[in-house]
Design an enzyme around this catalytic site. Structure first.
Site, PDB file in Angstrom:
ATOM      1  N   GLY A  22      79.627  29.931  39.929  1.00  0.00           N
ATOM      2  CA  GLY A  22      78.618  30.154  38.908  1.00  0.00           C
ATOM      3  C   GLY A  22      79.043  31.248  37.957  1.00  0.00           C
ATOM      4  CG  ASP A 137      71.768  43.718  36.990  1.00  0.00           C
ATOM      5  OD1 ASP A 137      70.640  43.466  36.516  1.00  0.00           O
ATOM      6  OD2 ASP A 137      72.731  42.945  36.897  1.00  0.00           O
TER       7      ASP A 137
END
Length: 766
Positions: A22, A137
């Protein structure tokens, strides 16, 4: 030569790239084979434009910080470096899914699961923060689920990138952090990002797990960022009423705009999520410290003697709910009701409902221990009096409830399982019936002067309020058994909590006393009460209480439920420890743990107890491993009763079993295997099973040691060659006996103690 071909060639001596997994905003992820260690890895390669700004040397130096992080909920960093201008780092390949994938599939999670995932991630964040690393994050894409256990990926990568870029990240047109989960200080590009930024991001992830959406949404990143900076997030309880008050309060504090107003640490955030007394801002503070804590309200005036822990009475709450479309007519005032230490509430195996409120709401009765701590008896107290008075003749009394006129109190005796009644004004106790169910005593007194109660073998029985011959009303069937009966006006039907499979499946039903048929009113709900004003009050397994309009004649719900309370304590079989005075619209309840009503503690030889860190739940039969670093226990959860293991080193709690109902685990002498009883969800038959303690193989039967009922503890011999257990040999037998099953290849079963009596809990001397 393509970029991928260049990358494959540059890493050919170390990694064999198999396929792309991905892409994200900063990197492309590949599945690769680590040639040196012969293992699957996730190889992440930074986007070329990002790598060009950072520079290889600076990136490699800065990312070393993350390699030192070692935590059970942090995905470790295996390797990092540069190859043919590519910047990369390597992490383990987890054969599971991300939290984002699970959210996309399920939208919302169960409250317990959401809290479990968040507390685990908070523990990982706290560890990293104490080592000087802020993630920057946190988002569902960076939380991996490996056999249900959360692991935080890319830990510290954002920090390394920002530091390596020397503050030039904004010059590249890229920003660190995903808009939906950015803290306000990230969104406004503050220079200093602290650990409290991660707390905000994790709070946003929890918000989405509970409600189905992040706190702020928008059509563009700019819209989302503007809302993060300027708008308050809607309370989670507005979007999901069942969220407990402490969880809602913890989410609210984690999402404060100012970092200083948030939790000081991720650890504090995780602790608030499992502290049922935690409140934030304008919310009422409540605590729990060894005794039952709660609050009481009667009208508008707080009584001066309401100063300590014990029971909670809330008056006026239902009246305000019934008038919810109009301006409130009365304030809701809560205060704490003091119960003396020599009358502490007697919660026992047969006493999950140890108190009751009179129909007019003026008196309470509770089952309490005397000053010796050895004898239970009933105490009655008028709410305009300071002290409670013992009721003579109520020794060993449990599960009390009032007559409709409030002049009598019916109760059960725990030892001899007799249903009795005693005058509120004092007088001798009178026997009514002698077949009360010892483990789930409860009853209700109808307006026709008959009493319905839970009798032996979990049947419902009915007897006159004056005593006499009792009549059995129903038989246990495949749909379950009925608990906590509550007679409806007219005494032609009652409300009850229907349980199946050890109450892993439950519903609130109405039971017709003439046809003996039950109809589900609220799937998944617990016990209920009817109010003369036309409302049904019921509890849920999250410890919440709701009111809903109810047509008594048709026996159907006619409106939408409205939340009343969110912090009622539950007991065995999800018993809601709550009493409703129907005529007064008043409630009395034990406040505290909701569905997580048991605290696991260690007790040393001096009697001093210490809570096991961050472990709260509906636990049973905890057992130390032989090595003393793990605790096996049963946990009553939404998927049934399962065996879980708490690791004291990593301070993590994770399920071992997931199918059926599994109870009473015991460790092998080596600590590598657990034996337990497994009950099929399709039948009532149970078998002795075992399973590797690391979960590397599924549970399997130890032998043909199936039984139909009566299973209890198991015991391994010191050499591990035999497991003792008690049970019923076959369907034709009626007594429990002690057997031993060989753990060798033959797995033979041998009778040890077989008599006409019941034998249980066999153990072998050293």
């Amino acid at each position: 030569m393509t970029s991928l071909e260049r990358l494959i060639a540059a890493l050919a001596d170390r990694y064999r790239i198999e396929r792309e997994l991905g892409q994200g905003g900063m990197a492309t992820v590949y599945l690769a084979q680590d040639l040196k260690h012969d293992r699957k890895v996730a190889l992440k390669v930074l986007k070329p434009e990002l790598a060009a700004v950072i520079g290889a040397e600076r990136f490699v130096v800065e990312i070393k910080t993350t390699a030192a992080l070692q935590h059970p909920h942090i995905l470790p960093l295996f390797d990092s470096g540069t190859a043919d201008s590519f910047l990369y780092y390597v992490m383990p390949f987890i054969d599971g899914e991300t939290l984002r994938t699970k959210l996309d599939r399920e939208t919302q999670f169960g409250i317990d699961e959401s809290v479990r995932i968040t507390t685990a991630v908070a523990d990982a964040l706290d560890y990293a923060h104490r080592h000087g690393v802020v993630h920057r994050d946190i988002k569902p894409e960076n939380i991996l689920l490996h056999d249900g256990r959360p692991m935080v990926a890319d830990f510290g990568i954002a920090l390394a990138l920002s530091a390596a870029a020397g503050g030039r990240m904004t010059e590249t047109g890229m920003s660190l952090g995903t808009p939906h989960y950015m803290s306000p200080e990230q969104a406004t590009a503050e220079k200093e990002i602290t650990a409290r930024s991660d707390v905000y991001s994790l709070g946003s992830v929890l918000y989405e797990m509970l409600t189905g959406n992040p706190p702020h949404t928008g059509a563009s990143a700019q819209q989302i960022i503007m809302k993060i900076v300027t708008e308050e997030a809607a309370p989670v309880t507005k979007l999901r009423k069942a969220v407990p008050p402490n969880v809602a309060a913890a989410v609210a504090q984690s999402l404060e705009k100012l970092p200083a107003d948030r939790f000081a640490s991720a650890k504090a955030f995780g602790e608030a999520l499992v502290n049922q007394g935690f409140r934030h801002g304008t919310m009422m503070m409540a605590g729990f410290s060894g005794t039952e804590r709660s609050g009481v309200s009667v009208g508008r005036r707080v009584l001066p003697w309401a100063v300590a822990a014990g029971l909670a009475v809330v008056a006026g709450v239902l009246g305000m709910i019934l008038l919810r479309s109009q301006p409130p007519q009365a304030d809701v005032v809560r205060f704490e009701l003091h119960v003396p230490s020599n009358q502490r509430i007697g919660v026992t195996r047969a006493n999950d409902a140890p108190f009751a409120l009179s129909p007019d709401g003026t008196r309470i009765v509770y089952s309490g221990w005397d000053s010796t701590g050895q004898t239970l008896r009933l105490y009655v107290r008028s709410l305009d009096q300071i002290e409670a008075s013992p009721l003579q003749g109520t020794e060993d009394g449990v599960a009390p409830f009032f007559s409709p006129d409030g002049k009598w109190i019916a109760f059960a005796t725990e030892a001899d399982q007799i249903l009795k009644k005693v005058p509120v004004a004092g007088g001798p106790a009178i026997k009514l019936a002698d077949d009360v169910q010892a483990s789930s005593a409860s009853g209700s007194w109808g307006d026709d002067n008959t009493i319905v109660y839970v009798s032996d073998n979990l049947f419902l029985s009915r007897v006159s309020g004056g005593g006499g011959v009792s009549t059995r009303l129903n038989l246990r069937d495949s749909k379950g058994y009925l608990l906590w009966p509550s007679m409806l006006p007219g005494s032609k039907a009652l409300l009850a909590q229907r349980c199946a499979r050890n109450c892993s499946s439950k519903d609130l039903v109405v039971f017709d006393l003439a046809t003996k048929e039950s109809t589900v009113l609220v799937p998944g709900a617990l016990r209920g009460w009817y109010l003369p004003t036309g409302q049904l009050v019921y509890a849920t397994e999250d410890g919440a209480v709701f009111a809903v309009a109810f047509d008594l004649g048709k026996r159907v719900i006619t409106g939408d439920p409205v939340p009343v309370l969110g912090d009622v304590r539950l007991g065995r079989n999800f018993a809601a420890r709550l009493s409703v005075a129907a005529d007064a619209g008043t409630m009395m309840y034990l406040e505290g743990f909701g569905a997580t009503g048991v605290e696991l503690v260690e007790v040393d030889r001096s009697g001093r107890s210490t809570p096991v860190r961050s472990v709260l739940g509906n636990f049973g039969t905890p057992r130390w491993s032989p090595t003393g670093d793990r605790i096996a226990m049963t946990v009553l959860a939404k998927d049934g009763i399962q065996v879980w293991i708490y690791d004291t080193r990593s301070q993590t709690l994770a399920p071992l079993t997931r199918v059926g109902n599994n109870i009473r685990p015991s460790w092998s002498p080596e600590g590598d295997r657990l034996a337990f009883w497994t009950e099929s969800r399709d039948t009532s038959r149970s078998v002795l099973s075992w399973m590797p303690a690391d979960g590397s193989a599924p549970a399997t039967p130890v032998s043909d040691s199936a039984n139909t009922r009566g299973f209890s503890t198991t015991f391994w011999t010191r050499d591990g060659a035999w497991i003792l257990f008690d049970g019923i040999a076959d369907d034709t037998a009626s007594q429990e006996d002690i057997f031993a099953v060989s753990t060798g290849d033959d797995r033979r079963r041998m009778p040890v103690v077989v008599t006409n009596a019941d034998e249980q809990a066999g153990a072998v001397s050293p």
